[in-house]
Design an enzyme around this catalytic site. Sequence first.
Site, PDB file in Angstrom:
ATOM      1  N   HIS A  72      57.586  -4.627 -76.684  1.00  0.00           N
ATOM      2  CA  HIS A  72      56.323  -4.045 -76.224  1.00  0.00           C
ATOM      3  C   HIS A  72      56.620  -2.722 -75.531  1.00  0.00           C
ATOM      4  CE1 HIS A  72      53.596  -7.863 -76.232  1.00  0.00           C
ATOM      5  NE2 HIS A  72      54.528  -7.934 -77.164  1.00  0.00           N
ATOM      6  N   TYR A 201      46.982  -7.578 -68.127  1.00  0.00           N
ATOM      7  CA  TYR A 201      46.869  -8.068 -66.751  1.00  0.00           C
ATOM      8  C   TYR A 201      45.466  -7.685 -66.279  1.00  0.00           C
ATOM      9  CZ  TYR A 201      51.988  -8.646 -66.480  1.00  0.00           C
ATOM     10  OH  TYR A 201      53.290  -9.041 -66.684  1.00  0.00           O
ATOM     11  N   PRO A 292      55.075 -14.687 -60.064  1.00  0.00           N
ATOM     12  CA  PRO A 292      55.348 -14.279 -61.448  1.00  0.00           C
ATOM     13  C   PRO A 292      54.637 -12.998 -61.919  1.00  0.00           C
ATOM     14  CG  PRO A 292      53.936 -16.221 -61.399  1.00  0.00           C
ATOM     15  CD  PRO A 292      54.352 -15.972 -59.999  1.00  0.00           C
ATOM     16  N   LYS A 296      59.501 -10.859 -62.915  1.00  0.00           N
ATOM     17  CA  LYS A 296      60.822 -10.434 -62.449  1.00  0.00           C
ATOM     18  C   LYS A 296      61.844 -11.560 -62.247  1.00  0.00           C
ATOM     19  CE  LYS A 296      60.283  -6.010 -62.150  1.00  0.00           C
ATOM     20  NZ  LYS A 296      60.194  -5.890 -63.616  1.00  0.00           N
ATOM     21  N   TYR A 384      58.192  -2.028 -63.631  1.00  0.00           N
ATOM     22  CA  TYR A 384      57.923  -3.105 -64.577  1.00  0.00           C
ATOM     23  C   TYR A 384      59.023  -3.180 -65.635  1.00  0.00           C
ATOM     24  CZ  TYR A 384      55.257  -6.349 -67.450  1.00  0.00           C
ATOM     25  OH  TYR A 384      54.861  -7.453 -68.160  1.00  0.00           O
TER      26      TYR A 384
HETATM   27  P1  FAD Z   1      66.528 -22.046 -62.655  1.00  0.00           P
HETATM   28  O1  FAD Z   1      66.001 -21.572 -63.952  1.00  0.00           O
HETATM   29  O2  FAD Z   1      65.611 -22.775 -61.741  1.00  0.00           O
HETATM   30  O3  FAD Z   1      67.795 -22.958 -62.982  1.00  0.00           O
HETATM   31  C1  FAD Z   1      68.402 -23.774 -62.006  1.00  0.00           C
HETATM   32  C2  FAD Z   1      69.106 -24.929 -62.697  1.00  0.00           C
HETATM   33  O4  FAD Z   1      69.803 -25.675 -61.701  1.00  0.00           O
HETATM   34  C3  FAD Z   1      68.137 -25.900 -63.382  1.00  0.00           C
HETATM   35  O5  FAD Z   1      68.518 -26.090 -64.720  1.00  0.00           O
HETATM   36  C4  FAD Z   1      68.239 -27.172 -62.560  1.00  0.00           C
HETATM   37  O6  FAD Z   1      68.129 -28.340 -63.338  1.00  0.00           O
HETATM   38  C5  FAD Z   1      69.629 -27.048 -61.967  1.00  0.00           C
HETATM   39  N1  FAD Z   1      69.817 -27.796 -60.705  1.00  0.00           N
HETATM   40  C6  FAD Z   1      68.967 -27.915 -59.676  1.00  0.00           C
HETATM   41  N2  FAD Z   1      69.512 -28.650 -58.705  1.00  0.00           N
HETATM   42  C7  FAD Z   1      70.740 -29.000 -59.124  1.00  0.00           C
HETATM   43  C8  FAD Z   1      71.793 -29.767 -58.572  1.00  0.00           C
HETATM   44  N3  FAD Z   1      71.667 -30.349 -57.356  1.00  0.00           N
HETATM   45  N4  FAD Z   1      72.909 -29.913 -59.284  1.00  0.00           N
HETATM   46  C9  FAD Z   1      73.050 -29.364 -60.515  1.00  0.00           C
HETATM   47  N5  FAD Z   1      72.088 -28.634 -61.094  1.00  0.00           N
HETATM   48  C10 FAD Z   1      70.953 -28.446 -60.405  1.00  0.00           C
HETATM   49  N6  FAD Z   1      60.647 -14.600 -64.610  1.00  0.00           N
HETATM   50  C11 FAD Z   1      60.703 -13.458 -65.355  1.00  0.00           C
HETATM   51  O7  FAD Z   1      61.677 -12.714 -65.227  1.00  0.00           O
HETATM   52  N7  FAD Z   1      59.733 -13.089 -66.238  1.00  0.00           N
HETATM   53  C12 FAD Z   1      58.653 -13.851 -66.419  1.00  0.00           C
HETATM   54  O8  FAD Z   1      57.802 -13.514 -67.269  1.00  0.00           O
HETATM   55  C13 FAD Z   1      58.523 -15.046 -65.637  1.00  0.00           C
HETATM   56  N8  FAD Z   1      57.465 -15.855 -65.793  1.00  0.00           N
HETATM   57  C14 FAD Z   1      57.481 -17.085 -65.192  1.00  0.00           C
HETATM   58  C15 FAD Z   1      56.447 -17.934 -65.478  1.00  0.00           C
HETATM   59  C16 FAD Z   1      56.461 -19.191 -64.920  1.00  0.00           C
HETATM   60  C17 FAD Z   1      55.351 -20.110 -65.297  1.00  0.00           C
HETATM   61  C18 FAD Z   1      57.499 -19.617 -64.036  1.00  0.00           C
HETATM   62  C19 FAD Z   1      57.505 -20.984 -63.425  1.00  0.00           C
HETATM   63  C20 FAD Z   1      58.528 -18.756 -63.734  1.00  0.00           C
HETATM   64  C21 FAD Z   1      58.543 -17.503 -64.305  1.00  0.00           C
HETATM   65  N9  FAD Z   1      59.580 -16.619 -64.061  1.00  0.00           N
HETATM   66  C22 FAD Z   1      59.596 -15.413 -64.740  1.00  0.00           C
HETATM   67  C23 FAD Z   1      60.675 -16.987 -63.153  1.00  0.00           C
HETATM   68  C24 FAD Z   1      61.917 -17.525 -63.859  1.00  0.00           C
HETATM   69  O9  FAD Z   1      61.572 -18.602 -64.694  1.00  0.00           O
HETATM   70  C25 FAD Z   1      62.983 -17.949 -62.825  1.00  0.00           C
HETATM   71  O10 FAD Z   1      63.135 -16.911 -61.892  1.00  0.00           O
HETATM   72  C26 FAD Z   1      64.332 -18.268 -63.467  1.00  0.00           C
HETATM   73  O11 FAD Z   1      64.284 -19.499 -64.146  1.00  0.00           O
HETATM   74  C27 FAD Z   1      65.466 -18.329 -62.434  1.00  0.00           C
HETATM   75  O12 FAD Z   1      66.670 -18.717 -63.059  1.00  0.00           O
HETATM   76  P2  FAD Z   1      67.790 -19.492 -62.242  1.00  0.00           P
HETATM   77  O13 FAD Z   1      68.906 -19.722 -63.198  1.00  0.00           O
HETATM   78  O14 FAD Z   1      68.082 -18.771 -60.990  1.00  0.00           O
HETATM   79  O15 FAD Z   1      67.127 -20.851 -61.793  1.00  0.00           O
HETATM   80  C1  DHB Z   2      54.637 -13.998 -68.914  1.00  0.00           C
HETATM   81  C2  DHB Z   2      54.825 -14.462 -67.623  1.00  0.00           C
HETATM   82  C3  DHB Z   2      54.671 -13.595 -66.569  1.00  0.00           C
HETATM   83  O1  DHB Z   2      54.857 -14.029 -65.315  1.00  0.00           O
HETATM   84  C4  DHB Z   2      54.336 -12.263 -66.772  1.00  0.00           C
HETATM   85  O2  DHB Z   2      54.171 -11.441 -65.710  1.00  0.00           O
HETATM   86  C5  DHB Z   2      54.178 -11.806 -68.057  1.00  0.00           C
HETATM   87  C6  DHB Z   2      54.321 -12.679 -69.136  1.00  0.00           C
HETATM   88  C7  DHB Z   2      54.803 -14.937 -70.054  1.00  0.00           C
HETATM   89  O3  DHB Z   2      55.038 -16.122 -69.809  1.00  0.00           O
HETATM   90  O4  DHB Z   2      54.676 -14.496 -71.207  1.00  0.00           O
END
Ligand code: FAD
Ligand code: DHB
Length: 390
Positions: A72, A201, A292, A296, A384
Amino acid sequence: MRTQVGIVGAGPAGLLLSHLLHLSGIDSVVIDLRSRETIEATIRAGVLEQGTVKLLTEIGAGARLHREGFVHRGFEIRFGGAGHRIDLHGLTGHSIVVYPQHEVLKDLIQVRLETGGDVRFGVRDVAVHDIAGPRPRIAFTEADGVARVLDCDWIAGCDGFHGICRPAIPEAERTEFHRIYPFCWFGILCEAPPSSDELIYAAHERGFALISTRSPTVQRMYFQCAPDERAADWSEDRIWAELQARVAVDGMRLHEGRIFQRGVIAMRSFVCEPLRHGRLLLAGDAAHVVPPTGAKGLNLAAADVFVLARALAAQYAAGDSTLIDNYSATALRRVWRAQHFSWWMTSMLHRFDGATAFDRRRQLAELDLMTGTPDGAKLLAENYAGLPFG
Ligand code: FAD
Ligand code: DHB
């Protein structure tokens, strides 16, 4: 058992870190509570910044993302009954790619296993010990019930917001910064063709809405809802009425279709400082969470582990501890910039209960400034599309 870096969590942060370390000749073991199937099926983020795409490509995990992801070159901010395009590519030279987080995870798990990576799913009873000393350990029980102790040089806490690593740092040694927002997002996946070529948005009197995509036949949409909303209470008709009302502009209606996934997502800003305690290093959501709205979270996790892997590589290759000593400060600078951006997008685009007519007019003036002036749009676009890694 022994490894150089023990990694708690096989999310984006943990898996990416493990592969980056491997490419620098550093051993790691990754453990996760969840099964591979659950990790690969959990619906979360969708937007990859150009820096994340570049990193995944460079480490050999980008082939499918380039084939199946959607590039995009802009996105739309909609308010006052009209759309305002932010020309990401024209303003910054960069684009974003819409490619879901669980697909990134499938690609990272595959590349990690193909290169001999040690990733253990479905473990339990995870605890970290002696994190302040030179020989930290991770205790856990394997999926088959065998108890293990993993001796490490370093432990990377990549276990997300609800993990056990951050709380293992004594309270007196960490400072936590919180903001909880007085609303949530209602997220859906539906079977429908895209309603727009680019993300929308929308800031509407009824509240925020976001139109994103997944494929030519599956769309992802969100709308602001009350914090105590229960996803199951909403009929499909009511969901569509709300989404249609919030994105309405002349002659444009969303394509509707069967809703096959729904959930309510909490909105919080959170940072824990510092990111290091002795031999424990925090990265990703274990250390910080953003609302979200700025897309980021996943990208911040990638940026953290980029800095962390480079620091560990310098430590192992040359015994140079400068980068690892600076890891927390280096990563936190970018984290706080993203925190600011995510808070700002959230406050600019959502409806706040109790907001006065003055507050609403001020919000519209801010949206006008950010979309209607070259300097405003450039600032928005640069943040962004994503700040440089490192
Ligand atoms: P996580 O993905 O939370 O991974 C942590 C892992 O640790 C998990 O697999 C879990 O099972 C494991 N764990 C937990 N506790 C333990 C333990 N005690 N022992 C062993 N393992 C453990 N971010 C974006 O950049 N762009 C987006 O568009 C965006 N949209 C989002 C939309 C939604 C609906 C949500 C919920 C989040 C969104 N995010 C977005 C945020 C993004 O998903 C998270 O910031 C990202 O997953 C962080 O990655 P991480 O590896 O730090 O943590
Ligand atoms: C999506 C999630 C977001 O938080 C965002 O800002 C843009 C797109 C997505 O899930 O596609």
